[in-house]
Write a protein that holds these residues in place. Sequence first.
Motif, PDB file in Angstrom:
ATOM      1  N   SER A  18      54.135  13.566  16.989  1.00 13.85           N
ATOM      2  CA  SER A  18      53.724  12.986  18.544  1.00 13.85           C
ATOM      3  C   SER A  18      53.357  11.564  18.227  1.00 13.85           C
ATOM      4  O   SER A  18      52.574  11.081  17.029  1.00 13.85           O
ATOM      5  CB  SER A  18      52.458  13.596  19.013  1.00 13.85           C
ATOM      6  OG  SER A  18      52.782  15.065  19.168  1.00 13.85           O
ATOM      7  N   ALA A  19      53.682  10.703  18.923  1.00 15.06           N
ATOM      8  CA  ALA A  19      53.438   9.485  19.274  1.00 15.06           C
ATOM      9  C   ALA A  19      52.487   9.089  20.241  1.00 15.06           C
ATOM     10  O   ALA A  19      52.555   9.762  21.186  1.00 15.06           O
ATOM     11  CB  ALA A  19      54.895   8.530  19.176  1.00 15.06           C
ATOM     12  N   SER A  20      51.653   7.928  20.154  1.00 15.19           N
ATOM     13  CA  SER A  20      50.650   7.611  21.019  1.00 15.19           C
ATOM     14  C   SER A  20      51.251   6.086  21.687  1.00 15.19           C
ATOM     15  O   SER A  20      51.703   5.237  20.805  1.00 15.19           O
ATOM     16  CB  SER A  20      49.474   7.219  20.249  1.00 15.19           C
ATOM     17  OG  SER A  20      48.554   6.485  21.020  1.00 15.19           O
ATOM     18  N   VAL A  21      51.035   6.045  22.907  1.00 11.75           N
ATOM     19  CA  VAL A  21      51.659   4.947  23.568  1.00 11.75           C
ATOM     20  C   VAL A  21      50.206   4.291  24.501  1.00 11.75           C
ATOM     21  O   VAL A  21      49.643   5.411  25.459  1.00 11.75           O
ATOM     22  CB  VAL A  21      52.636   5.046  24.673  1.00 11.75           C
ATOM     23  CG1 VAL A  21      53.200   3.969  25.420  1.00 11.75           C
ATOM     24  CG2 VAL A  21      53.798   5.838  23.794  1.00 11.75           C
ATOM     25  N   ALA A  22      50.078   3.094  24.228  1.00 12.01           N
ATOM     26  CA  ALA A  22      48.972   2.551  25.095  1.00 12.01           C
ATOM     27  C   ALA A  22      49.209   2.127  26.556  1.00 12.01           C
ATOM     28  O   ALA A  22      50.194   1.222  26.416  1.00 12.01           O
ATOM     29  CB  ALA A  22      48.086   1.424  24.294  1.00 12.01           C
ATOM     30  N   TYR A  23      48.969   2.497  27.628  1.00  9.69           N
ATOM     31  CA  TYR A  23      49.254   2.195  28.946  1.00  9.69           C
ATOM     32  C   TYR A  23      48.263   1.245  29.437  1.00  9.69           C
ATOM     33  O   TYR A  23      47.475   1.724  30.127  1.00  9.69           O
ATOM     34  CB  TYR A  23      49.674   3.507  29.618  1.00  9.69           C
ATOM     35  CG  TYR A  23      50.665   3.333  30.770  1.00  9.69           C
ATOM     36  CD1 TYR A  23      52.080   3.147  30.451  1.00  9.69           C
ATOM     37  CD2 TYR A  23      50.189   3.312  32.041  1.00  9.69           C
ATOM     38  CE1 TYR A  23      52.810   3.128  31.752  1.00  9.69           C
ATOM     39  CE2 TYR A  23      50.763   3.272  33.145  1.00  9.69           C
ATOM     40  CZ  TYR A  23      52.237   3.114  32.890  1.00  9.69           C
ATOM     41  OH  TYR A  23      53.140   3.159  34.092  1.00  9.69           O
ATOM     42  N   PHE A  24      48.673  -0.005  29.550  1.00 12.41           N
ATOM     43  CA  PHE A  24      47.614  -0.875  30.124  1.00 12.41           C
ATOM     44  C   PHE A  24      48.228  -1.348  31.572  1.00 12.41           C
ATOM     45  O   PHE A  24      48.783  -1.815  31.957  1.00 12.41           O
ATOM     46  CB  PHE A  24      47.778  -2.444  29.280  1.00 12.41           C
ATOM     47  CG  PHE A  24      47.236  -2.261  28.054  1.00 12.41           C
ATOM     48  CD1 PHE A  24      45.931  -2.359  27.511  1.00 12.41           C
ATOM     49  CD2 PHE A  24      48.310  -2.021  26.903  1.00 12.41           C
ATOM     50  CE1 PHE A  24      45.778  -2.515  26.189  1.00 12.41           C
ATOM     51  CE2 PHE A  24      47.806  -1.907  25.676  1.00 12.41           C
ATOM     52  CZ  PHE A  24      46.581  -2.192  25.324  1.00 12.41           C
ATOM     53  N   ARG A  25      47.301  -0.909  32.520  1.00 10.78           N
ATOM     54  CA  ARG A  25      47.211  -1.336  33.913  1.00 10.78           C
ATOM     55  C   ARG A  25      46.449  -2.377  34.424  1.00 10.78           C
ATOM     56  O   ARG A  25      45.461  -2.609  34.260  1.00 10.78           O
ATOM     57  CB  ARG A  25      46.877  -0.007  34.644  1.00 10.78           C
ATOM     58  CG  ARG A  25      47.544   1.136  34.565  1.00 10.78           C
ATOM     59  CD  ARG A  25      47.065   2.513  35.319  1.00 10.78           C
ATOM     60  NE  ARG A  25      45.938   2.934  34.637  1.00 10.78           N
ATOM     61  CZ  ARG A  25      44.636   2.638  34.721  1.00 10.78           C
ATOM     62  NH1 ARG A  25      44.306   1.980  35.902  1.00 10.78           N
ATOM     63  NH2 ARG A  25      43.521   3.533  34.257  1.00 10.78           N
ATOM     64  N   PRO A  26      47.469  -3.255  35.056  1.00  5.93           N
ATOM     65  CA  PRO A  26      46.741  -4.642  35.463  1.00  5.93           C
ATOM     66  C   PRO A  26      46.157  -4.368  36.832  1.00  5.93           C
ATOM     67  O   PRO A  26      46.332  -3.469  37.470  1.00  5.93           O
ATOM     68  CB  PRO A  26      47.855  -5.735  35.639  1.00  5.93           C
ATOM     69  CG  PRO A  26      49.141  -4.815  35.920  1.00  5.93           C
ATOM     70  CD  PRO A  26      48.783  -3.288  35.298  1.00  5.93           C
TER      71      PRO A  26
END
Lengths: 388, 76
Positions: free
Chosen positions: A147-155
């Motif tokens: 599994s890969a991890s993705v950081a999802y930054f919301r402005p």
Amino acid sequence: MRCANVLAVLLVITAWLSVAYYWDPTRIYVKRFKADNAYVYDEIRSEHSAADPGQFISITDVKSADEARIRLSQVIWGQPSPPLDLLPRIVRKNLLENRPGTDDCSALQHSGNETYLRLKCQLDRYEDWPHLAGVDELIVDAGPVYSASVAYFRPKTPNGILVVYQNGYASTYHHQYRNLERLIASGFTVAATNHTGYGDNRCPRDSKSAVWCAVGWARYDVPLPMRVHFSPLVATINYGIKESEFDHVTMIGLSAGGWITSVLAAVDQRIDFSYPVAGFMPPYLQREGETPPNQTYKPLFEAASMMDQFVLAADLPKRRQIQFFNRYDRCCYENTRALLYEPEVRKRVEGLGGGVFEVRIDETHARHKISRWALDTIVSDIVEHVGK
Amino acid sequence: MKNPRACLPKWCWPKWRWIALVLAIAAVAFILWQLDGAWEYGAMPTKGLFRTIMFASGAVVCLLIPKVLSRLDDPD
């Protein structure tokens, strides 16, 4: 006494030289001075300038472009198109408010290996960003046990554009925090992930997933190994579009991440604008030892050559690919070699009725990085061409 | 009273001038580091700032050692 005085004067001089060595504008001169020969940064080898880049491009029309894209997708996923229904298995919302346990962070921090940085351990870095509404973590399965991890930054004030950022070897996206911050301050939603084997995508050696991480180092002992690089990104785009109905999807990648950006833009037409930075060089222009491990999977390049992939990335009128290369790069793909194939690729893109293909040479520094100039150019390019 | 001097062969300056020079370079490095984000991938990387300050500190210490030693020799 005299000895201390002489040493002091030498240290003063060394301090000045240190600034000249490290500061980008003067470092360029240091690196040029230290270059083995004029071909490193300045001159182009005659065999490179004499080669015809057109012989490495097989795409001539829309039909051949579609066929090449299908072949690429078959190699990566074993199906004719990207998995548009693939979504993250886990979405951890609002990590800044719902902090995960950080018991193992101290051990990772003291390991001395900066490439182990994990999102849950780096949240302090992001919590004070004035334009950031929140950070989510997406966990995407890219194989049976990997599994890969993705950081999802919301402005706080989203501009309707998703930027997917793919980092390369030898660091993590956390090291790019200033660049991420600037993108978020401009209103972009940013989904950042690491190369296989780095940060949260690391596989301990004795784990079942280790064989999947080995794909990043040219060991292809798993079925459809290229999924490791591309499935997490496709799932992220699927998730982003489902959650927020973005007007545009763009992608930026550095180094090995630049190559991943280039291939994914070729195979997934939802990526409107793509900006690989210092990520590759077509084989006919490479110098010795310039092929990174993740670019050695032959079936991928048999499906479509690297330069075919460039054409595919800008095959529709709305699509753009601008490739950045650092002229004085300490690592690779230096000099202005990439300008040699730009006119031919651009001609093929125009022949397809496509968008824009450009190569830009960054001469502002002598490092392997995304410079302020490059990021400013990328942001201006996106803002200028949105909606056109 | 004559200023204490620090010399390379055929090149002597008063020590205060060397100290001013070394403080100036530390300040320049710090400002360049700050101007481009104060981080490792800025125009002046954090590593470069540390190295420069390390050399500058060494220079200041060496410039001041004779004075400290002379005070120890002659506490009155």
